[in-house]
Every structure is written in C-alpha cells, then in structure tokens.
Enzyme design. Structure first.
Site, mmCIF file in Angstrom:
data_model
loop_
_atom_site.group_PDB
_atom_site.id
_atom_site.type_symbol
_atom_site.label_atom_id
_atom_site.label_comp_id
_atom_site.label_asym_id
_atom_site.label_seq_id
_atom_site.Cartn_x
_atom_site.Cartn_y
_atom_site.Cartn_z
ATOM 1 N N ASN A 101 0.720 -1.207 -0.070
ATOM 2 C CA ASN A 101 -0.083 -0.083 -0.042
ATOM 3 C C ASN A 101 0.835 1.254 -0.043
ATOM 4 O O ASN A 101 1.764 1.216 0.507
ATOM 5 C CB ASN A 101 -0.891 -0.137 1.135
ATOM 6 C CG ASN A 101 -2.040 -1.176 1.314
ATOM 7 O OD1 ASN A 101 -2.166 -1.633 0.200
ATOM 8 N ND2 ASN A 101 -2.459 -1.492 2.390
ATOM 9 N N VAL A 102 0.437 2.158 -0.940
ATOM 10 C CA VAL A 102 1.067 3.529 -0.909
ATOM 11 C C VAL A 102 0.316 4.701 -0.108
ATOM 12 O O VAL A 102 0.908 5.677 -0.141
ATOM 13 C CB VAL A 102 1.138 3.919 -2.415
ATOM 14 C CG1 VAL A 102 1.901 2.916 -3.191
ATOM 15 C CG2 VAL A 102 -0.198 4.133 -2.999
ATOM 16 N N ASP A 103 -0.706 4.246 0.620
ATOM 17 C CA ASP A 103 -1.376 5.183 1.214
ATOM 18 C C ASP A 103 -0.890 5.826 2.668
ATOM 19 O O ASP A 103 -1.199 6.730 3.209
ATOM 20 C CB ASP A 103 -2.720 4.587 1.694
ATOM 21 C CG ASP A 103 -2.888 3.471 2.430
ATOM 22 O OD1 ASP A 103 -2.045 3.290 3.259
ATOM 23 O OD2 ASP A 103 -3.675 2.435 2.298
ATOM 24 N N HIS A 118 5.861 -0.597 -2.812
ATOM 25 C CA HIS A 118 5.371 -0.111 -3.954
ATOM 26 C C HIS A 118 5.473 1.425 -3.607
ATOM 27 O O HIS A 118 4.934 2.198 -4.612
ATOM 28 C CB HIS A 118 3.748 -0.393 -4.324
ATOM 29 C CG HIS A 118 3.693 -1.755 -4.755
ATOM 30 N ND1 HIS A 118 2.526 -2.420 -4.910
ATOM 31 C CD2 HIS A 118 4.750 -2.772 -5.125
ATOM 32 C CE1 HIS A 118 2.849 -3.529 -5.505
ATOM 33 N NE2 HIS A 118 4.006 -3.890 -5.613
ATOM 34 N N CYS A 126 12.274 13.355 -7.992
ATOM 35 C CA CYS A 126 12.597 14.096 -9.091
ATOM 36 C C CYS A 126 12.861 13.321 -10.443
ATOM 37 O O CYS A 126 13.814 12.423 -10.287
ATOM 38 C CB CYS A 126 13.755 14.954 -8.664
ATOM 39 S SG CYS A 126 14.300 16.136 -10.111
ATOM 40 N N CYS A 129 17.297 14.699 -11.014
ATOM 41 C CA CYS A 129 18.230 14.464 -10.006
ATOM 42 C C CYS A 129 17.948 13.392 -8.912
ATOM 43 O O CYS A 129 19.010 12.777 -8.368
ATOM 44 C CB CYS A 129 18.572 15.724 -9.026
ATOM 45 S SG CYS A 129 17.259 16.169 -7.856
ATOM 46 N N GLY A 186 -5.556 -9.020 3.162
ATOM 47 C CA GLY A 186 -5.878 -8.049 2.279
ATOM 48 C C GLY A 186 -5.083 -7.933 0.885
ATOM 49 O O GLY A 186 -5.137 -6.705 0.324
ATOM 50 N N THR A 187 -4.730 -8.901 0.544
ATOM 51 C CA THR A 187 -4.024 -8.804 -0.981
ATOM 52 C C THR A 187 -4.576 -9.742 -2.112
ATOM 53 O O THR A 187 -4.825 -10.969 -1.400
ATOM 54 C CB THR A 187 -2.613 -8.641 -0.872
ATOM 55 O OG1 THR A 187 -2.047 -8.545 -2.266
ATOM 56 C CG2 THR A 187 -2.072 -9.901 -0.211
ATOM 57 N N SER A 188 -4.905 -9.456 -3.116
ATOM 58 C CA SER A 188 -5.375 -10.398 -3.990
ATOM 59 C C SER A 188 -4.479 -11.345 -4.793
ATOM 60 O O SER A 188 -4.792 -12.458 -5.324
ATOM 61 C CB SER A 188 -5.859 -9.482 -5.354
ATOM 62 O OG SER A 188 -4.775 -8.988 -5.993
HETATM 63 P P1 OAD Z 1 -6.298 -5.821 -4.898
HETATM 64 O O1 OAD Z 1 -7.168 -4.626 -5.080
HETATM 65 O O2 OAD Z 1 -5.779 -6.464 -6.035
HETATM 66 O O3 OAD Z 1 -6.843 -6.814 -3.847
HETATM 67 C C1 OAD Z 1 -7.424 -6.527 -2.558
HETATM 68 C C2 OAD Z 1 -7.710 -7.530 -1.949
HETATM 69 O O4 OAD Z 1 -8.430 -7.327 -0.660
HETATM 70 C C3 OAD Z 1 -8.754 -8.612 -2.656
HETATM 71 O O5 OAD Z 1 -8.196 -10.038 -2.480
HETATM 72 C C4 OAD Z 1 -10.003 -8.426 -1.549
HETATM 73 O O6 OAD Z 1 -10.614 -9.515 -1.512
HETATM 74 C C5 OAD Z 1 -9.282 -8.104 -0.418
HETATM 75 N N1 OAD Z 1 -10.099 -7.212 0.563
HETATM 76 C C6 OAD Z 1 -10.978 -6.262 -0.008
HETATM 77 N N2 OAD Z 1 -11.752 -5.749 1.350
HETATM 78 C C7 OAD Z 1 -11.175 -6.555 2.320
HETATM 79 C C8 OAD Z 1 -11.370 -6.246 3.644
HETATM 80 N N3 OAD Z 1 -12.163 -5.370 4.226
HETATM 81 N N4 OAD Z 1 -10.683 -7.196 4.664
HETATM 82 C C9 OAD Z 1 -9.953 -8.055 4.122
HETATM 83 N N5 OAD Z 1 -9.583 -8.199 2.838
HETATM 84 C C10 OAD Z 1 -10.359 -7.183 1.779
HETATM 85 O O7 OAD Z 1 -5.042 -5.029 -4.051
HETATM 86 P P2 OAD Z 1 -3.430 -5.562 -3.915
HETATM 87 O O8 OAD Z 1 -3.441 -6.927 -3.705
HETATM 88 O O9 OAD Z 1 -3.067 -4.718 -2.743
HETATM 89 O O10 OAD Z 1 0.167 -1.419 -7.185
HETATM 90 O O11 OAD Z 1 -2.944 -5.013 -5.413
HETATM 91 C C11 OAD Z 1 -1.426 -5.194 -5.415
HETATM 92 C C12 OAD Z 1 -1.004 -4.023 -6.249
HETATM 93 O O12 OAD Z 1 -1.681 -3.664 -7.581
HETATM 94 C C13 OAD Z 1 -1.363 -2.679 -5.667
HETATM 95 O O13 OAD Z 1 0.265 -2.313 -4.586
HETATM 96 C C14 OAD Z 1 -1.249 -1.547 -6.546
HETATM 97 C C15 OAD Z 1 -2.076 -2.541 -7.623
HETATM 98 O O14 OAD Z 1 -1.688 -1.976 -9.098
HETATM 99 C C16 OAD Z 1 0.322 -0.088 -7.287
HETATM 100 O O15 OAD Z 1 -0.021 0.880 -6.969
HETATM 101 C C17 OAD Z 1 1.843 0.044 -7.515
#
Ligand code: OAD
Length: 238
Positions: A101-103, A118, A126, A129, A186-188
């Site tokens: 997460n970048v937040d 990320h 920049c 530089c 919470g990652t896909s």
């Molecule tokens: P995704 O949007 O791909 O996946 C989010 C995951 O969180 C999914 O598996 C959902 O089921 C799950 N989810 C949603 N709400 C939830 C909750 N309340 N509790 C638990 N799980 C929940 O996001 P990321 O896996 O983070 O890259 O995506 C990876 C990267 O793809 C990100 O960092 C971003 C994106 O392109 C950059 O910005 C560089």
C-alpha cells in the site's frame, strides 16, 4: 471462527513474525482497492495512469489522478487492523511489515519496521536528480517541480513495468525466509513479486495465514485462511 485459535497459539510461541498487506487492509478505512467490484482498475486503465510511458506522454493527467487519490486518502484514518499490526511490532522483537500500500496508513497507525515496496503517495521523486522528498500538499500544484533542481517530480511509486528497489526486495526476502509466522492481509495475490511471497515463506518453514474477504490464489497453500473483514479479524489475533 475456526482457525483463529490455532493462529493465536502459533503467534503466542512465535519468535519472528512477518506481515504482508495489500489494499484490502485499507478498504475498511474507505480507501478503494484495485481489483474487485469497485476496484480502481475497473474504472481506470492502469496503462494510462500508472506506467512510466503514461507519465512521459501526459504527466498532467497522471498527476491529476494522483491528486484525486491524495485528496481521498488525506481524509482517511487507520482502522483497527492497522492498529493491530502496529501493536504486533511492539509485541515481537523480530517483526517486519511488508506493505504494497502507498497510502501511508500503516505509518499513521505507528508502524515503523516496514518496507513500503510499492512506494508512498506522500513522497515525490525528481525525474532529473532523483531526489526523494516528502510532500503532503493537497492538492499538489500541477506540474510540481523539485525544490533542488526545479525539474519535474513524479509520484514516488513503483509503476507497472518498473522494478522494486533492490533493498526492499532483499529486506522482504530476509523477513519471509526467517519468520515463524507470516500473516497475509487483504491482498489479491495477483501482482508480482508480492504474489510469490507466500510460497517463499512456506517453503522456508513458516506457518502462513491469509486474512481476506474472499479466496485468492494463495488460499490453497496457506495453513489457515480466515475469511472476513481485516478490521474485525486482525485485532482478534493478538
Ligand atoms: P487488490 O485490489 O488487487 O486486492 C485487494 C484484496 O483485498 C482482494 O483480495 C479483496 O478480496 C481483499 N479485501 C477487500 N476488502 C477487504 C477487507 N475489508 N478485509 C480483508 N480483505 C479485503 O489489491 P492489492 O493486492 O494490494 O500497485 O494489489 C496489489 C497492487 O496492485 C497494488 O499495490 C497496486 C495495484 O496495481 C501499485 O499501486 C503500484
């Protein structure tokens, strides 16, 4: 919920804990995820907004999109899941957080031992530089320039087609290979290299736990998959 007790027992005896988070942990704070029904990549094309080519073609458009996200994130606060991850850092002497997460919400919650693999939406870099600066301006004036050399700055974010910082990759691998327990929250599991982190920890002998609303490509290889909201489940693990 079945499995929570087992995870708590593992954590009670763990000497080293690593946590990997994705957009789902911030969804409970009201930050949109990327995939899924309301995901950002449903409504926006990543190749127009989050690639080096997109920025070279139209830096104004890219900055306008990041400005919109900065405005949204600026109003959001960490939720109980971010707080619980920060509490784990205080509990375990060997602890590392790897976040996609970048937040910046993990830092806002008090996490300090972390790799933001990320990047961070509150930093700019920049294009001439390479200087990296904190920048919390909302909205950021378009087009923003470096305070040192006055050339165009870009979001300090790893875009599609770019590599992770070598140091972040090395630190992450060390944390994955040495942990007793890996929590994946919470990652896909669709974006590399983070998508490969579960098997790395598993083959190094870690007990691997997934916390997610849904099943993911990681669900079959983890030891315990807990389905539900991160804000409800993660605090229960402590
Ligand atoms: P995704 O949007 O791909 O996946 C989010 C995951 O969180 C999914 O598996 C959902 O089921 C799950 N989810 C949603 N709400 C939830 C909750 N309340 N509790 C638990 N799980 C929940 O996001 P990321 O896996 O983070 O890259 O995506 C990876 C990267 O793809 C990100 O960092 C971003 C994106 O392109 C950059 O910005 C560089």
């Amino acid at each position: 919920m079945a499995g929570i007790l087992e995870v708590k027992t593992r954590l009670a005896t763990a000497r080293s804990v690593t946590v990997l988070t994705g957009a789902g942990i911030s969804a409970d704070s009201g930050v949109p995820t990327f995939r899924g029904a309301d995901g950002l990549w449903r409504n926006f094309r990543a190749e127009d907004l989050a690639t080096p080519g997109a920025f070279a073609r139209d830096p104004r458009l890219v900055w306008e999109w990041y400005n919109w996200r900065r405005e949204l994130i600026a109003t959001r606060k960490p939720n109980p899941a971010h707080d619980a991850v920060a509490a784990m850092e205080r509990r375990f002497s060997r602890f590392w957080l790897i976040t996609q997460n970048v937040d910046g919400l993990h830092r806002d919650a008090g996490s300090t031992r972390l790799s933001e693999i990320h990047g961070n939406i509150w930093k700019v870099r920049c294009t001439a530089c390479g200087r990296i600066e904190d920048n919390r301006q909302v909205p950021i004036p378009i087009l923003p320039v470096c305070t040192l050399c006055h050339k165009l700055v870009r979001p300090h974010i790893v875009w599609f087609g770019e590599s992770l910082a070598a140091e972040d990759l090395a630190t992450s691998h060390a944390a994955l290979e040495s942990c007793d327990v890996l929590l994946i929250i919470g990652t896909s599991g669709m974006v590399y290299p983070a998508a490969s982190f579960a098997p790395v920890a598993k083959s190094a002998g870690a007990f691997v736990v997934e916390i997610n609303l849904d099943a993911t490509p990681n669900s079959d290889l983890v030891d315990v998959a807990l389905q539900g909201h991160a804000k409800d489940i993660v605090p229960l693990l402590l």
